[in-house]
Design a protein around this motif. Structure first.
Motif, PDB file in Angstrom:
ATOM      1  N   ALA A 142      15.459 -19.230  20.949  1.00 55.38           N
ATOM      2  CA  ALA A 142      16.999 -19.178  21.022  1.00 55.38           C
ATOM      3  C   ALA A 142      17.378 -20.969  21.065  1.00 55.38           C
ATOM      4  O   ALA A 142      17.752 -21.876  20.078  1.00 55.38           O
ATOM      5  CB  ALA A 142      17.170 -19.061  21.236  1.00 55.38           C
ATOM      6  N   ALA A 195      15.763 -23.792  18.525  1.00 52.27           N
ATOM      7  CA  ALA A 195      16.248 -24.035  16.993  1.00 52.27           C
ATOM      8  C   ALA A 195      17.291 -24.890  16.458  1.00 52.27           C
ATOM      9  O   ALA A 195      17.539 -24.734  15.523  1.00 52.27           O
ATOM     10  CB  ALA A 195      16.956 -21.910  16.754  1.00 52.27           C
ATOM     11  N   ARG A 212      15.277 -28.536  15.836  1.00 51.26           N
ATOM     12  CA  ARG A 212      13.991 -28.155  14.151  1.00 51.26           C
ATOM     13  C   ARG A 212      13.647 -30.211  13.583  1.00 51.26           C
ATOM     14  O   ARG A 212      14.306 -30.899  13.474  1.00 51.26           O
ATOM     15  CB  ARG A 212      14.816 -27.387  12.715  1.00 51.26           C
ATOM     16  CG  ARG A 212      13.677 -27.643  11.983  1.00 51.26           C
ATOM     17  CD  ARG A 212      14.849 -26.268  10.870  1.00 51.26           C
ATOM     18  NE  ARG A 212      15.831 -26.385   9.913  1.00 51.26           N
ATOM     19  CZ  ARG A 212      15.450 -27.084   9.249  1.00 51.26           C
ATOM     20  NH1 ARG A 212      14.569 -27.885   8.293  1.00 51.26           N
ATOM     21  NH2 ARG A 212      17.003 -27.511   8.475  1.00 51.26           N
ATOM     22  N   ARG A 251      11.129 -30.148  11.277  1.00 47.75           N
ATOM     23  CA  ARG A 251      10.559 -29.459  10.619  1.00 47.75           C
ATOM     24  C   ARG A 251      11.374 -29.889   8.884  1.00 47.75           C
ATOM     25  O   ARG A 251      12.336 -28.451   9.243  1.00 47.75           O
ATOM     26  CB  ARG A 251       9.584 -28.790  10.327  1.00 47.75           C
ATOM     27  CG  ARG A 251       8.216 -28.387   9.371  1.00 47.75           C
ATOM     28  CD  ARG A 251       7.614 -27.310   9.758  1.00 47.75           C
ATOM     29  NE  ARG A 251       6.655 -27.285  11.157  1.00 47.75           N
ATOM     30  CZ  ARG A 251       5.593 -27.693  11.527  1.00 47.75           C
ATOM     31  NH1 ARG A 251       4.546 -27.702  10.320  1.00 47.75           N
ATOM     32  NH2 ARG A 251       5.125 -28.140  12.539  1.00 47.75           N
ATOM     33  N   GLN A 296      12.536 -27.959   5.709  1.00 51.62           N
ATOM     34  CA  GLN A 296      12.359 -27.047   4.812  1.00 51.62           C
ATOM     35  C   GLN A 296      13.194 -27.499   3.552  1.00 51.62           C
ATOM     36  O   GLN A 296      14.414 -28.087   3.396  1.00 51.62           O
ATOM     37  CB  GLN A 296      13.860 -26.338   5.704  1.00 51.62           C
ATOM     38  CG  GLN A 296      12.860 -25.725   7.083  1.00 51.62           C
ATOM     39  CD  GLN A 296      12.855 -24.396   7.185  1.00 51.62           C
ATOM     40  OE1 GLN A 296      12.188 -23.611   6.077  1.00 51.62           O
ATOM     41  NE2 GLN A 296      11.835 -24.014   7.894  1.00 51.62           N
ATOM     42  N   ARG A 316      20.581 -21.131  -1.359  1.00 54.92           N
ATOM     43  CA  ARG A 316      20.292 -21.734  -0.527  1.00 54.92           C
ATOM     44  C   ARG A 316      20.638 -22.975   0.151  1.00 54.92           C
ATOM     45  O   ARG A 316      20.985 -22.636   1.031  1.00 54.92           O
ATOM     46  CB  ARG A 316      19.010 -21.105   0.081  1.00 54.92           C
ATOM     47  CG  ARG A 316      18.435 -19.844  -0.196  1.00 54.92           C
ATOM     48  CD  ARG A 316      16.965 -19.943   0.131  1.00 54.92           C
ATOM     49  NE  ARG A 316      16.543 -20.575   1.875  1.00 54.92           N
ATOM     50  CZ  ARG A 316      15.341 -20.462   1.905  1.00 54.92           C
ATOM     51  NH1 ARG A 316      13.988 -19.719   0.804  1.00 54.92           N
ATOM     52  NH2 ARG A 316      15.014 -21.387   3.231  1.00 54.92           N
ATOM     53  N   GLU A 339      21.003 -26.497  11.122  1.00 53.42           N
ATOM     54  CA  GLU A 339      19.929 -26.026  11.062  1.00 53.42           C
ATOM     55  C   GLU A 339      19.379 -25.213  10.952  1.00 53.42           C
ATOM     56  O   GLU A 339      17.802 -25.150  10.247  1.00 53.42           O
ATOM     57  CB  GLU A 339      19.556 -25.671  13.016  1.00 53.42           C
ATOM     58  CG  GLU A 339      19.664 -26.822  14.099  1.00 53.42           C
ATOM     59  CD  GLU A 339      19.143 -28.583  13.635  1.00 53.42           C
ATOM     60  OE1 GLU A 339      17.698 -28.040  13.404  1.00 53.42           O
ATOM     61  OE2 GLU A 339      18.944 -29.194  13.987  1.00 53.42           O
ATOM     62  N   ASN A 340      19.812 -23.528  10.458  1.00 57.70           N
ATOM     63  CA  ASN A 340      19.169 -22.502   9.689  1.00 57.70           C
ATOM     64  C   ASN A 340      19.315 -22.955   8.517  1.00 57.70           C
ATOM     65  O   ASN A 340      19.052 -21.644   7.725  1.00 57.70           O
ATOM     66  CB  ASN A 340      19.709 -21.665  10.280  1.00 57.70           C
ATOM     67  CG  ASN A 340      21.333 -21.705  10.566  1.00 57.70           C
ATOM     68  OD1 ASN A 340      22.199 -22.521  10.195  1.00 57.70           O
ATOM     69  ND2 ASN A 340      21.896 -20.207  10.011  1.00 57.70           N
ATOM     70  N   THR A 341      20.192 -23.865   7.905  1.00 55.69           N
ATOM     71  CA  THR A 341      19.811 -24.639   6.377  1.00 55.69           C
ATOM     72  C   THR A 341      18.832 -25.469   5.829  1.00 55.69           C
ATOM     73  O   THR A 341      18.049 -25.436   6.274  1.00 55.69           O
ATOM     74  CB  THR A 341      20.756 -24.592   5.360  1.00 55.69           C
ATOM     75  OG1 THR A 341      21.289 -25.996   6.647  1.00 55.69           O
ATOM     76  CG2 THR A 341      22.258 -23.527   6.520  1.00 55.69           C
ATOM     77  N   ILE A 342      18.430 -24.802   4.330  1.00 61.29           N
ATOM     78  CA  ILE A 342      17.284 -25.907   4.266  1.00 61.29           C
ATOM     79  C   ILE A 342      17.619 -27.307   3.699  1.00 61.29           C
ATOM     80  O   ILE A 342      19.029 -27.620   3.771  1.00 61.29           O
ATOM     81  CB  ILE A 342      16.471 -25.521   2.934  1.00 61.29           C
ATOM     82  CG1 ILE A 342      17.833 -24.742   1.862  1.00 61.29           C
ATOM     83  CG2 ILE A 342      16.296 -24.347   3.038  1.00 61.29           C
ATOM     84  CD1 ILE A 342      16.898 -24.940   0.412  1.00 61.29           C
TER      85      ILE A 342
END
Lengths: 342, 440
Positions: A17, A20, A23, A25, A27, A67, A74-77
């Motif tokens: 967690a 996260a 990030r 990298r 995406q 998407r 962070e949790n979206t492309i």
């Protein structure tokens, strides 16, 4: 023992967690047509920079843009690949989720080719042939009737007498729209069916265009929701079939496929670049500008993608089948300045 | 019904017909087994026939001069400056090396050195750059290097590509294949075992020859670790409670029915759950094996609970009664007697559950583990769990989708690796059962 394991598992969760939040990298997701190009660039990017290799997922232009428009964070492309321009409805969906700043990047052009089994007959198509073969209603002796054609020779006596069976991209693919617009609609206008529909519905152009693009549903036109490999497999097991492919896919499989000409022009990088081959479409990717400051290397990736050595006429992308964009320099400048859409 | 008047030794028609029916029934069973075996043989034959090629790859040996004028213009061996030379900057070195190869091996061809260099894989430049960046003192020397050749040439050596099949191919020409023939005869181009397929990482669409399944395998292993660590303690605890402690009432019945139902839920459902809960609410990283492991744990848990309960049920009640009779507590009876005797069954169930999870692709689609992902090998345990990665079946699926026919061969090769994994896991399960199982 059980307890210690549970504690260990909980520890892993906590660590993850924490990780996260940062990030490092890039995406990417979206069009399966752009996927090969994006993965070629991602691989070279990982090799030439100290950033980790970006992750590229496929799933189709619409799925990728959906998407992309889920929000910022962070949790979206970061990037959506698309084989068609973003729609205004998608821009609205993006804005509703907080994605207001989008950079549009056109990477080049891709040809759409029509190919059949290598052992089969040669085909020389025009858009009118495809309209006559696949449309729900065609013009027969001045009247619109349900499509009676079952063989290519019935559509156009110059074509081989082979049963009509077409494998076309499903509606979630960007390729489908180009196929409808540049082939079916063009054929609709060329055969005069367009004017007939206009006359019938009282001159509503939009409705007539829609009506033109309704395809027959009696099984002679088959939607392929998967990738080109599925289309290829269908043709291999059904030599009467004719499939719709991307130029780069055809060039990798010239041993199994026979390509057809369209309006007398054979598809190649040259004929698409000079505009002779009629069925081509631009390829894009969309960058979430809000992520440029958050995700390391995002701008470098975009700039690397557009470098002359990569996306130019002699670069690896052109070698794989991308028709490079004559206005590449303009796009390079736009990305350097982080120019937003609109 | 007529009275039998014949001797007992001579079979009457009634008995004969019954015997015939018996023999026929035996034959049906045999036919069913033979059909099954035949299908298995076809399956294995296809898999091995198509996939074995992936374990071999063709290499061309080149003498490359690492020119200082190209790689380090200022001559100060500054690593940052050397890193600025992109892989494109290494192309001229390979062309020069190809030219030398044509001379030294006396290859008769009208092709330019550049076209001979095109026989090499696109990964050649990046291999060379990695080699130089790893040790800058190599600049200026001439080194002998085994490069992968591209998938068309490799396919030609494997018999997949022929002169007829490349008639319309823009990526290779018949003259290039003539040169390949001469290089093979000269011993510069050889096909050998390819360890990189088993240990390496995924490669992009232009370099099928460089793609390996190793990184995806690590992704699968990391997921299996997460599944094991999460499901075994939780699953065993749950089944101990349900089997030994839970009162028999409607609530426990309801729980039992639900566990059985969960075991039958399609795996894609768990994928959607994983996307919604782990990624969108808990903000765990996308494409991470940790999330994959969590999703697969949900899927595996019911299987493990059911098999653990079955294993505990098969321990005779006399064992429990004896333990309780000499004054053991319920917990002591469970941990000292029931659990050790049920352990082989529990482990077998766990391994079968893991094997099932190993082959699962559908839930991974939704959490971003399918695509061009497994391209960098994780270095630490944390990386293995959190860095984006793929999994064995997802990698196979990905390869099967790609345009180049060489990826198709690799997909089959991946299936062989996956099957070896599954057979090994099942063998361990059988071994454990054989070794520790007790019959009552």
């Amino acid at each position: 023992m059980t307890m210690t394991r549970l504690v260990a598992a909980a520890a892993i969760l906590t660590v993850s967690a924490g990780a996260a939040v940062a990030r490092d990298r890039i995406q990417i997701a979206g069009s399966s047509t752009v996927l090969p190009y994006a993965s070629i660039v991602a691989e070279a990017f990982g090799e030439n920079f100290d950033y980790p290799t970006p992750v590229v997922e496929s799933g189709g232009s619409s799925a990728g843009l959906k998407r992309f428009c889920e929000g910022v964070g962070e949790n979206t492309i970061d990037i959506a690949n698309a084989s068609r321009p973003i729609k205004s409805s998608e821009i609205e969906a993006c804005a509703a989720a907080g994605v207001t700043e989008i950079i549009e990047v056109r990477i080049g052009y891709d040809g759409i080719v029509f190919a059949s089994d290598k052992s089969g007959a040669e085909f020389a198509f025009t858009p009118a042939d495809w309209f006559g073969a696949l449309s729900d209603k065609v013009l027969v002796e001045g009247a619109l009737v349900d499509n009676p054609n079952t063989s290519w020779a019935q559509v156009n006596p110059a074509l081989p007498d082979q049963p009509i069976l077409a494998f076309i991209p499903g509606t979630k693919h960007g390729t489908r729209e180009v196929f409808e617009e540049k082939v079916i609609l063009a054929g609709c206008e060329a055969t005069g069916a367009f004017d007939a529909i206009m006359a019938e519905n009282g001159g509503d152009k939009k409705e007539a265009e829609k009506a033109c693009m309704i395809l027959r549903t009696d099984g002679l036109s088959v939607d392929i929701d998967g990738d080109y490999t599925e289309t290829l497999a269908r043709i291999s097991s059904n030599p009467n079939g004719i499939g719709v492919f991307g130029l780069s896919f055809y060039e990798s499989n010239t041993d199994k496929l026979r390509v057809a000409t369209m309006s007398g022009v054979a598809p190649s990088v040259e004929t698409i670049a000079n505009g002779d081959y009629p069925v081509s479409r631009p390829l894009y990717f969309y960058i979430k500008a809000a992520h440029l400051a958050e995700i390391p290397g995002l701008k470098d990736y975009a700039e690397f993608f557009l470098m002359d050595e990569v996306a130019g006429p002699d670069g690896p992308l052109a070698e794989y089948g991308l028709v490079s964009d004559p206005e590449l320099a303009e796009t390079q400048a736009a990305v350097a300045e982080e120019r937003l859409m609109n | 019904m007529t009275l039998r008047s014949k001797s007992l030794f001579a079979a009457d028609p009634h008995i004969q017909s019954r015997k015939r029916a018996d023999a026929r029934f035996k034959l049906y069973g045999l036919a069913a087994i033979l059909a099954g075996l035949a299908l298995l043989a076809v399956l294995l034959g296809t898999v091995i026939g198509n996939g074995l090629g992936a374990f071999q790859q063709s290499y061309l040996t080149l003498e490359v001069e690492l020119l200082e004028s190209k790689l380090d213009k200022n001559g100060n061996r500054d690593i940052e400056e050397i890193k600025k030379v992109t892989t494109f900057g290494y192309d001229p070195l390979l062309t020069a090396a190809a030219e030398r190869l044509i001379e030294t091996q006396n290859i008769q061809t009208d092709l330019r050195a550049k076209d001979i260099a095109k026989l090499l894989s696109k990964s050649a430049v990046s291999d060379l750059r990695d080699f130089v960046v790893a040790d800058t003192s190599r600049i200026g020397r001439t080194v002998s290097f085994d490069f992968l050749v591209n998938a068309r040439v490799d396919g030609y050596l494997k018999g997949r590509v022929t002169r007829e099949s490349i008639a319309d191919d823009k990526m290779i020409s018949a003259e290039q294949l003539d040169a390949v023939d001469q290089l093979v005869a000269a011993g510069a181009l050889v096909k050998r075992f390819n360890l990189d397929f088993i240990l390496g990482s995924d490669a992009s669409d232009q370099r099928p020859e460089a793609a390996g399944i190793g990184t995806a395998m690590l992704g699968s292993l990391a997921m299996m670790l997460v599944v094991l660590v999460l499901t075994l303690p939780v699953g065993v605890s749950a089944s101990i409670y349900l089997e030994e402690f839970a009162p028999k009432n409607r609530l426990t019945d309801l729980i039992e029915v639900n566990i059985s139902n969960l075991a039958a839920v399609p795996s894609i459902v768990f994928g959607i759950l994983g996307l919604a809960v782990f990624i969108n609410i808990l903000h765990l990283p996308m494409s991470a094996p940790l999330v994959g492991g969590l999703v697969l744990s949900l899927m595996t848990l019911p299987t493990i609970i059911i098999s653990s309960r079955a294993a505990m049920k098969s321990v005779p009640p006399s064992i429990r009664d004896a333990a309780l009779g000499v004054g053991a507590s319920r917990m002591q009876a469970v941990f000292h007697h029931v659990l050790p005797l049920a352990a082989p069954g529990i482990l077998t169930g766990t391994i079968i559950g893991l094997a099932q999870a190993l082959g699962e692709t559908a839930p991974l689609l939704l959490i971003g583990m399918v695509g061009f992902i497994a391209s960098t090998t994780p270095e630490t345990m944390g990386d293995a769990l959190l860095a984006p990665n793929s999994a064995l079946p997802a990698q196979i699926f990905e390869w099967a989708k790609r345009a180049d026919p060489a990826f198709y061969e690799r997909a089959w090769g991946g299936i062989i690796v996956l099957l070896v994994f599954l057979v090994a896991m099942n063998a361990v399960a059988i071994l454990l059962r054989r070794r520790f199982e007790r019959r009552w």
